[in-house]
Design an enzyme around this catalytic site. Structure first.
Site, short mmCIF file in Angstrom:
data_model
loop_
_atom_site.label_atom_id
_atom_site.label_comp_id
_atom_site.label_asym_id
_atom_site.label_seq_id
_atom_site.Cartn_x
_atom_site.Cartn_y
_atom_site.Cartn_z
CE LYS A 129 -0.18 -0.12 5.06
NZ LYS A 129 -0.99 -0.46 6.25
NE ARG B 233 -6.02 1.21 11.69
CZ ARG B 233 -4.82 1.01 11.14
NH1 ARG B 233 -3.81 1.82 11.44
NH2 ARG B 233 -4.61 0.02 10.32
NE ARG C 2 -2.83 -7.85 7.98
CZ ARG C 2 -3.44 -8.22 9.11
NH1 ARG C 2 -4.08 -9.37 9.19
NH2 ARG C 2 -3.42 -7.44 10.16
CE1 TYR D 2 12.99 31.71 1.32
CE2 TYR D 2 12.51 29.37 1.50
CZ TYR D 2 12.58 30.52 0.74
OH TYR D 2 12.25 30.48 -0.58
CG MET E 142 8.37 23.35 -2.13
SD MET E 142 7.33 24.42 -3.15
CE MET E 142 6.47 25.38 -1.91
C1 LIG Z 1 -0.18 -1.50 6.83
C2 LIG Z 1 -0.76 -2.79 7.30
C3 LIG Z 1 0.04 -3.92 7.54
C4 LIG Z 1 1.55 -3.86 7.53
O1 LIG Z 1 2.01 -3.31 8.73
P1 LIG Z 1 3.58 -3.20 9.04
O2 LIG Z 1 3.64 -2.73 10.43
O3 LIG Z 1 4.11 -2.19 8.08
O4 LIG Z 1 4.14 -4.54 8.82
C5 LIG Z 1 -0.57 -5.11 7.84
N1 LIG Z 1 -1.91 -5.20 7.92
C6 LIG Z 1 -2.72 -4.15 7.73
C7 LIG Z 1 -4.18 -4.30 7.86
C8 LIG Z 1 -2.18 -2.90 7.43
O5 LIG Z 1 -2.99 -1.85 7.24
#
Ligand SMILES: *Cc1c(COP(=O)(O)O)cnc(C)c1O
Length: 372
Positions: free
Chosen positions: A36, A131, A219, A263, A311
């Protein structure tokens, strides 16, 4: 052609090696590479391809749009998305063979309204992150609704999952509580006569520190990019940072003591020195809050970033090092040439490495090493 003046070098060999090491760390689970947010700033399509080469059976993205973009880039393998507001084009996503996640009864209904039949579907339960995911009584209602939809041939339940809040603090009591809550949530599924399919709970931190939670799939995001989930975490998986951020000097000048820089004149030289102008600024994701606090590397030596981050550019104080326009300054990377790490920049900006790498963009050109 010479190297781009602002460049993020992405080492795909390191990325594949990190994924292989993480797979070894969770040998009984399938591996999902999370790509992502444009592969955490590393390039979604390129990372996705390399992840498949490394044997990741699944890819994960947050939004339906990201999933569709990944499909457009040519990826055809198992892919899950999980963050959709009302109006998401579930029809297109499902048509593209992407698995979607329902976090509430209302969302399940949106998915059913979009899809013809036998939609592969995963369910998310909120076990304590607050969440996404069905919370409290919503969970048995969602499971029941999914059961009815499956009995009617509308869906095929392929997974049940949740997400940790504190896995990067392995001793935090929330971890046990969430694991227990997830087991209870799975009991609701089996009590409803459903097979949960893939059960998954672990992000990078859980994968590294919590084997009891590996279940059927893990994941991994940040760790696959070679960065620890938290500065405080002990990581005994061999990881190598994937991104190197560097720029080629656009200007070099010798200035006397008493010269104020950038700046607001927040920095003034206390000796004669050489200033180098690096064409990477906050539009490229260099955190302005790190002004006068971060370092870079030049010719194998650490040099301070001085004055306010602009910037388009930053200034580094090169001291008496010989320097010419076009020479390379490295902001962060794996450390091979003595450069700071993304963690060093995160520290200077009071943030986490996730934010540092994810924000790199703007006019930065990504170049890939190890592409097959
Ligand atoms: C972003 C995300 C992950 C990965 O998390 P990391 O801490 O980067 O490994 C896994 N599962 C979900 C649902 C996420 O949103």
């Amino acid at each position: 052609m010479s190297a781009p003046q602002a460049e993020a070098v992405v080492d795909l060999d390191a990325y594949r090696d990190n994924l292989a090491a993480l797979a070894e760390c969770a040998p009984d689970a399938a591996l999902m590479a999370v790509v992502k947010a444009d592969g955490y700033g590393h390039g979604m399509a390129e990372c996705a391809r390399a992840a498949r080469e490394a044997g990741a059976s699944w890819l994960g993205v947050a939004t339906p749009d990201e999933a569709l973009r990944l499909r457009s880039s040519g990826d055809e393998g198992p892919l899950l998305c999980w963050l959709a507001s009302p109006g998401a084009d579930f029809a297109a996503v499902i048509q593209a063979g992407v698995q979607v996640t329902a976090s509430s009864v209302a969302q399940l209904e949106e998915i059913l309204a979009a899809a013809p039949s036998r939609v592969p579907l995963q369910l998310k339960v909120d076990t304590g992150l607050s969440r996404n995911g069905a919370f409290g009584d919503e969970w048995p209602r969602l499971v029941e609704a999914a059961g009815r939809a499956q009995a009617a041939g509308r869906i095929e339940l392929t997974g049940v999952w949740s997400h940790f809040a504190c896995a990067d603090e392995p001793d935090h009591p929330a971890n046990d509580a969430q694991e227990k809550a997830f087991a209870d949530a799975l009991d609701v599924v089996t009590a409803a006569g459903l097979e949960p399919g893939l059960r998954h709970l672990c992000n990078s931190a859980g994968t590294i520190a919590r084997p009891s939670a590996h279940l059927d799939l893990v994941r991994v995001g940040i760790s696959s990019y070679g960065l620890a989930p938290a500065k405080t975490m002990t990581v005994d998986v061999p990881l190598r940072p994937v991104m190197t951020l560097r720029g080629r000097l656009a200007a070099v000048k010798r200035v006397p003591a008493g010269t104020s820089v950038s700046y607001g004149h927040t920095f003034t030289t206390d000796r004669e020195t050489t200033l180098g102008l690096v064409p990477l600024g906050y539009a490229e994701g260099v955190p302005r809050v790190a002004s006068n606090r971060a370092e870079a590397a030049f010719a194998g030596q650490r040099v301070p970033q001085v004055g306010i981050v602009c910037m388009d550019q930053i200034v580094v104080d090169l001291g008496d090092l010989p320097a010419e326009r076009g020479d390379v300054v490295t902001l962060f990377g794996p450390g091979d040439d003595g450069e700071p790490s993304a963690q060093d920049w995160a520290d200077a900006a009071d943030t986490i490495t996730y934010e540092v790498v994810t924000r790199i963009g703007g006019r930065t050109v990504r170049t890939y090493r190890g592409a097959r």
